[in-house]
Design a protein around this motif. Structure first.
Motif, PDB file in Angstrom:
ATOM      1  N   GLU A  59       0.844  -1.192   0.000  1.00  0.00           N
ATOM      2  CA  GLU A  59       0.000   0.000   0.000  1.00  0.00           C
ATOM      3  C   GLU A  59       0.880   1.241   0.000  1.00  0.00           C
ATOM      4  N   ILE A  60       0.469   2.251  -0.765  1.00  0.00           N
ATOM      5  CA  ILE A  60       1.305   3.413  -1.014  1.00  0.00           C
ATOM      6  C   ILE A  60       0.480   4.683  -0.862  1.00  0.00           C
ATOM      7  N   ILE A  61       1.035   5.653  -0.142  1.00  0.00           N
ATOM      8  CA  ILE A  61       0.466   7.001  -0.049  1.00  0.00           C
ATOM      9  C   ILE A  61       1.483   7.970  -0.640  1.00  0.00           C
ATOM     10  N   TYR A  62       0.994   8.927  -1.406  1.00  0.00           N
ATOM     11  CA  TYR A  62       1.862   9.916  -2.032  1.00  0.00           C
ATOM     12  C   TYR A  62       1.785  11.231  -1.260  1.00  0.00           C
ATOM     13  N   GLY A  63       2.914  11.654  -0.703  1.00  0.00           N
ATOM     14  CA  GLY A  63       2.966  12.911   0.014  1.00  0.00           C
ATOM     15  C   GLY A  63       2.590  12.773   1.480  1.00  0.00           C
ATOM     16  N   PRO A  64       2.821  13.840   2.260  1.00  0.00           N
ATOM     17  CA  PRO A  64       2.608  13.807   3.723  1.00  0.00           C
ATOM     18  C   PRO A  64       1.184  14.170   4.104  1.00  0.00           C
ATOM     19  N   THR A  65       0.194  13.479   3.524  1.00  0.00           N
ATOM     20  CA  THR A  65      -1.193  13.931   3.609  1.00  0.00           C
ATOM     21  C   THR A  65      -1.922  13.483   4.866  1.00  0.00           C
ATOM     22  N   SER A  66      -1.300  12.616   5.673  1.00  0.00           N
ATOM     23  CA  SER A  66      -1.958  12.144   6.889  1.00  0.00           C
ATOM     24  C   SER A  66      -1.122  12.496   8.110  1.00  0.00           C
ATOM     25  N   ALA A  67      -1.802  12.952   9.166  1.00  0.00           N
ATOM     26  CA  ALA A  67      -1.109  13.289  10.415  1.00  0.00           C
ATOM     27  C   ALA A  67      -0.590  12.051  11.132  1.00  0.00           C
ATOM     28  N   ARG A  68      -1.005  10.875  10.710  1.00  0.00           N
ATOM     29  CA  ARG A  68      -0.592   9.632  11.365  1.00  0.00           C
ATOM     30  C   ARG A  68       0.899   9.350  11.189  1.00  0.00           C
ATOM     31  N   TYR A  69       1.495   9.892  10.139  1.00  0.00           N
ATOM     32  CA  TYR A  69       2.847   9.494   9.770  1.00  0.00           C
ATOM     33  C   TYR A  69       3.815  10.662   9.933  1.00  0.00           C
ATOM     34  N   SER A  70       5.050  10.322  10.287  1.00  0.00           N
ATOM     35  CA  SER A  70       6.048  11.335  10.613  1.00  0.00           C
ATOM     36  C   SER A  70       6.416  12.172   9.398  1.00  0.00           C
ATOM     37  N   GLY A  71       7.232  13.199   9.636  1.00  0.00           N
ATOM     38  CA  GLY A  71       7.705  14.053   8.550  1.00  0.00           C
ATOM     39  C   GLY A  71       8.518  13.307   7.520  1.00  0.00           C
ATOM     40  N   ASN A  72       8.950  12.099   7.848  1.00  0.00           N
ATOM     41  CA  ASN A  72       9.648  11.278   6.862  1.00  0.00           C
ATOM     42  C   ASN A  72       8.725  10.773   5.767  1.00  0.00           C
TER      43      ASN A  72
ATOM     44  N   THR B 146     -11.495  16.130   6.598  1.00  0.00           N
ATOM     45  CA  THR B 146     -10.496  15.484   7.449  1.00  0.00           C
ATOM     46  C   THR B 146      -9.502  16.528   7.912  1.00  0.00           C
ATOM     47  N   LEU B 147      -9.403  16.691   9.214  1.00  0.00           N
ATOM     48  CA  LEU B 147      -8.499  17.671   9.812  1.00  0.00           C
ATOM     49  C   LEU B 147      -7.513  16.941  10.710  1.00  0.00           C
ATOM     50  N   GLY B 148      -6.256  17.262  10.588  1.00  0.00           N
ATOM     51  CA  GLY B 148      -5.243  16.599  11.387  1.00  0.00           C
ATOM     52  C   GLY B 148      -4.152  17.557  11.818  1.00  0.00           C
ATOM     53  N   LEU B 149      -3.488  17.203  12.901  1.00  0.00           N
ATOM     54  CA  LEU B 149      -2.379  18.005  13.403  1.00  0.00           C
ATOM     55  C   LEU B 149      -1.343  17.066  13.997  1.00  0.00           C
ATOM     56  N   ARG B 150      -0.100  17.256  13.607  1.00  0.00           N
ATOM     57  CA  ARG B 150       0.995  16.449  14.136  1.00  0.00           C
ATOM     58  C   ARG B 150       2.039  17.365  14.765  1.00  0.00           C
ATOM     59  N   TRP B 151       2.491  16.987  15.960  1.00  0.00           N
ATOM     60  CA  TRP B 151       3.593  17.683  16.640  1.00  0.00           C
ATOM     61  C   TRP B 151       4.755  16.716  16.767  1.00  0.00           C
TER      62      TRP B 151
ATOM     63  N   TRP C  48       5.263  21.769  14.137  1.00  0.00           N
ATOM     64  CA  TRP C  48       3.822  21.502  14.042  1.00  0.00           C
ATOM     65  C   TRP C  48       3.471  21.327  12.569  1.00  0.00           C
ATOM     66  N   SER C  49       2.719  20.286  12.259  1.00  0.00           N
ATOM     67  CA  SER C  49       2.381  19.990  10.863  1.00  0.00           C
ATOM     68  C   SER C  49       0.874  19.786  10.735  1.00  0.00           C
ATOM     69  N   PRO C  50       0.137  20.821  10.339  1.00  0.00           N
ATOM     70  CA  PRO C  50      -1.306  20.665  10.142  1.00  0.00           C
ATOM     71  C   PRO C  50      -1.614  19.986   8.795  1.00  0.00           C
ATOM     72  N   LYS C  51      -2.753  19.299   8.748  1.00  0.00           N
ATOM     73  CA  LYS C  51      -3.225  18.616   7.540  1.00  0.00           C
ATOM     74  C   LYS C  51      -4.718  18.905   7.394  1.00  0.00           C
TER      75      LYS C  51
ATOM     76  N   THR D 107     -11.171  14.808  -4.084  1.00  0.00           N
ATOM     77  CA  THR D 107     -10.512  15.161  -2.831  1.00  0.00           C
ATOM     78  C   THR D 107      -9.518  16.290  -3.072  1.00  0.00           C
ATOM     79  N   ALA D 108      -9.600  17.311  -2.216  1.00  0.00           N
ATOM     80  CA  ALA D 108      -8.604  18.385  -2.198  1.00  0.00           C
ATOM     81  C   ALA D 108      -7.924  18.350  -0.839  1.00  0.00           C
ATOM     82  N   SER D 109      -6.597  18.391  -0.844  1.00  0.00           N
ATOM     83  CA  SER D 109      -5.876  18.298   0.429  1.00  0.00           C
ATOM     84  C   SER D 109      -4.739  19.299   0.477  1.00  0.00           C
ATOM     85  N   ALA D 110      -4.415  19.710   1.706  1.00  0.00           N
ATOM     86  CA  ALA D 110      -3.263  20.569   1.977  1.00  0.00           C
ATOM     87  C   ALA D 110      -2.555  20.001   3.198  1.00  0.00           C
ATOM     88  N   ALA D 111      -1.243  19.920   3.133  1.00  0.00           N
ATOM     89  CA  ALA D 111      -0.493  19.310   4.234  1.00  0.00           C
ATOM     90  C   ALA D 111       0.870  19.964   4.369  1.00  0.00           C
TER      91      ALA D 111
END
Length: 748
Positions: free
Chosen positions: A138-151, A450-455, A482-485, A499-503
């Motif tokens: 399974e593959i996700i393109y870009g940092p679009t989910s707060a679940r995953y680190s900045g990597n 979908t709103l997310g925030l990662r610290w 801080w990384s909002p999504k 779907t439109a997303s900003a991350a």
């Protein structure tokens, strides 16, 4: 009281409707029926673009190593130089093949990404699995989910292993061959693998699988060496003008002779009361032999000679690696909880290499260098999910800690390591702690926000550099981000989605980027530590990612179109800049080192088509086409590079996999991989776009496979790079490679 009762009834009705909306949102994420649906995300979570590669797609690939399973996925590439390459780096979309810290890779939730550095040698640890272990990717393109680190700045990949559902013994045997010709290289190269797995079902509560795989392969030579003009036999050299200046090719490096022994243990168990456990352990013993370089030059007696040829060496390397992981999932007070802990340890890593051959005598000396690496990393993850009315909440915490240390010693006898004398060493530690919250809010039956925030809190410590008797220790550093999504999804009907997303995402430097200086490659100080070649004060790179994705299913065809723009400030990458010399600060020198580039901006489009039973029953197609425009838009350290294309990122990529089930006894597949010529270097100079050795060239690889099913036995025959195209990522890719596989499954 009547008014109060009316309000209560309205509230109950609203809650019921909200719960129904939430259920439809969840069902659209996890229900899998049919072929096309099996290519939707099931394990990874993202409101934006994500794809899956299922077992049918993997079965159409000549999978010899684990990383082959994602070969035809949209807009990514695995820099796999030869079969069994331990340095098969993964790149998404706009990534250079050495920007490995931007690709987050896990197996069943256990981290296998090597974030010790950012180079050709920090590829994911693919060899913790055998190809037969993989059920899907399974593959996700870009940092679009707060679940995953900045990597996850480039993307995220999860390999999902095959479930253990029965008592079974599986035996797999493969053989492969290529004849590689280029310049005066003409080598017949062979390899094979033998894999045995025993699956044991534990009543109805789970299962355990034991596996052992032995693998050997001869890979084509990875470099060719040049001869100095005017030396006795230089006129015999092959002159290559592909770069616009003469490469006088006089010798080939040794065949890359790779051997692996892989021991695997994995399992799952129902602990009762809604809790299950999963576990994974893998031990890899890897050896590479590059002791037989060959010269194309002949002396007066007709014997091969290395006189006048630069860089000829011999080498041996040994690596022992261990990965262990344990996971739990269950329910606490209505929350679905998943816990995962894993540890990777480099038990032994030793590289022995001779000093270069004497250009006057052509003799390879007994003296050389020995490099010992010590490394480990630990990853902990906890997530909790729950639906409350129209809210699908996710909370989580994570920790990753990396340690790396490298020591290089000189020796009078490189094979036996006689009298080693420590020359240089470097190392350090990094830690990353993360917390996230994410809410998929069902605004209406058709619209989800979908709103997310990662610290994240990052720390680097114990960094040092040793050069001879001189040691430098670097102060600890820490930083927060801080990384909002945010994403908005509209499903006007069951077959259509927009779907439109900003991350935002922050990727912190690795140990290798901060502390591990490289060695000087040329000139009188070759082999010494390059004291100007690194910067311990690097800042993190910060990405802003925008995506707009539309998908539509029309009968048995699904079409997805995704456009994106990603701007990364302070991009971490090597460039040449003017700096004070470490020997004389008053002297300004030009130095190539990892720096922060002001900004790299990428625009791109991905078109993905999936079809089943296309025209004929049993004829399936997966195809994708990607356009990428990655350019440097700001660069205070070297303004001359502004406007240049980012290196090793092609403008076009395309893949296609056409599969046909001829009958219950026969499957056939034809596959194509293509990319056009990317720029080789960041300067985009006259030799930046080229198609010969030393370049990053275009390629169009045609791959075929046929599998026949004979009861408990599957026999497959395949060929990769059918047209024997010569292509390069500095090093050569394999030529035409024929493979034969035999798979048997029986009961226990």
């Amino acid at each position: 009281m009547g008014a109060s009762m009316g309000a209560s009834a309205d509230t109950s009705a609203a809650d019921a409707e909200a719960s129904a909306i939430g259920k439809r949102v969840r069902d659209s994420e996890i229900v899998v029926t049919g072929t096309l649906e099996s290519r939707e995300l099931q394990k990874l979570k993202s409101p934006a673009l994500g794809v899956s590669i299922d077992s049918e797609q993997i079965g159409a690939i000549n999978t010899i190593n684990t990383e082959d399973a994602i070969r035809y996925a949209p807009n990514l590439i695995v820099r796999k130089r030869y079969i069994g390459d331990a340095n098969a780096t993964l790149s998404f979309r706009n990534m250079h093949t050495t920007q490995t810290p931007r690709a987050l890779v896990t197996v069943d939730g256990f981290l296998i990404s090597d974030f010790l550095g950012a180079s050709y040698s920090t590829a994911p640890k693919w060899a913790v699995l055998a190809p037969g272990d993989i059920a899907r990717a399974e593959i996700i393109y870009g940092p679009t989910s707060a679940r995953y680190s900045g990597n996850s700045l480039g993307g995220t990949l999860e390999l999902v292993t095959r479930e253990i559902t029965e008592n079974a013994l599986r035996l797999n045997a493969q053989g492969f061959f290529q004849n590689y010709k280029y310049y005066d290289t003409d080598e017949d190269l062979y390899g094979y693998s033998l894999d045995a797995q025993a699956d044991l079902k534990l009543d109805d509560r789970g299962g355990i699988s034991f596996g052992y795989r032995h693998f050997e392969n001869e890979g084509q030579p990875q470099q060719w060496r040049t001869v100095t003009p005017g030396t006795p036999y230089a006129d015999q050299a092959i002159v290559d003008m592909g770069l616009g200046f003469p490469l006088r090719i006089a010798a080939q490096d040794a065949i890359a002779d790779a051997t692996e022994d892989q021991f695997r243990l994995r399992g799952n168990y129902d602990l009762g009361q809604g809790w299950t456990m999963r576990a994974l352990a893998a031990l890899l013993i890897d050896q590479d032999d590059t002791t037989n370089p060959k010269s194309f030059l002949r002396d007066e007696s007709g014997a091969p000679t290395f006189i006048g040829i630069s860089g000829i060496t011999q080498g041996l390397s040994t690596s022992h690696e261990l990965l262990t992981g344990l996971g739990l999932n269950g329910t606490i007070s209505g929350w679905s909880v998943d816990l995962a802990a894993s540890r990777f340890t480099l038990l032994k890593d030793r590289q022995r290499q001779s000093d270069p051959a004497d250009v006057t005598t052509g003799i390879i000396p007994d003296s050389g260098k020995v490099t010992d690496d010590d490394a480990h990393w630990t990853a902990l993850n906890a997530t909790a999910e729950r639906v409350l009315g129209i809210h699908s909440l996710s909370l989580g915490a994570s920790y990753t800690g990396y340690y790396g240390n490298s020591e290089t010693s000189a020796t009078t006898a490189w094979r036996s390591m006689s009298d080693p004398v420590l020359q240089n060493a470097s190392g350090g530690e990094t830690e990353l702690v993360g917390l996230f919250a994410e809410d998929a809010l069902a605004l209406t039956p058709e619209i989800t926000a979908t709103l997310g925030l990662r610290w994240e809190h990052w720390r680097a410590q114990n960094g040092f550099l040793l050069n001879g008797d001189d040691r430098v220790d670097y102060a600890s550093r820490s930083d927060d981000a801080w990384s909002p999504k945010a994403a908005l999804t509209w499903r006007p009907d069951a077959m259509t989605e927009f779907t439109a997303s900003a991350a935002w995402a922050t990727r912190f430097p690795t140990i290798g980027e901060l502390y591990q200086a490289s060695l000087i490659s040329y000139g009188p100080n070759v082999g010494e530590v390059d004291l100007d070649g690194f910067n311990p004060d690097l800042t993190p790179e910060k990405g802003f990612d925008l995506q707009l994705t539309a998908s539509r299913r029309i009968d048995n065809v699904k079409v997805t179109l995704s456009g994106y723009r990603q701007a990364v400030e302070d991009t971490l990458f090597s460039q040449s800049i003017l700096i004070p010399s470490s020997d004389d600060p008053g002297t300004i020198v030009s130095q190539s080192l990892i720096t922060n580039i002001g900004e790299v901006e990428t625009w791109g489009i991905d078109l993905i088509v999936a079809a089943e039973d296309l025209i004929l029953d049993g004829l399936d197609l997966d195809a994708n086409l990607s356009w990428i425009d990655a350019k440097i838009t700001e660069n205070p350290l070297n303004p001359a590079l502004v406007g240049n294309r980012f290196p090793r990122v092609p403008e076009w990529r395309a893949n296609a996999s056409l599969r046909y089930r001829v009958s219950d006894a026969l499957d056939v597949a034809a596959n194509v991989r293509h990319q056009n010529t990317p720029d080789r270097n960041i300067e985009n100079n006259s030799s930046s776009r080229c198609g010969t050795y030393y370049c990053v060239s275009p390629f169009t690889f045609v791959d075929l496979k046929a599998t026949t099913h004979l009861g408990a036995v599957d026999l497959s025959v395949g060929v990769d790079n059918l047209l024997d195209e010569k292509a390069f990522v500095f090093h050569p890719y394999p030529g035409r490679t024929v493979s034969i596989g035999l798979h048997w499954k029986g009961g226990l």
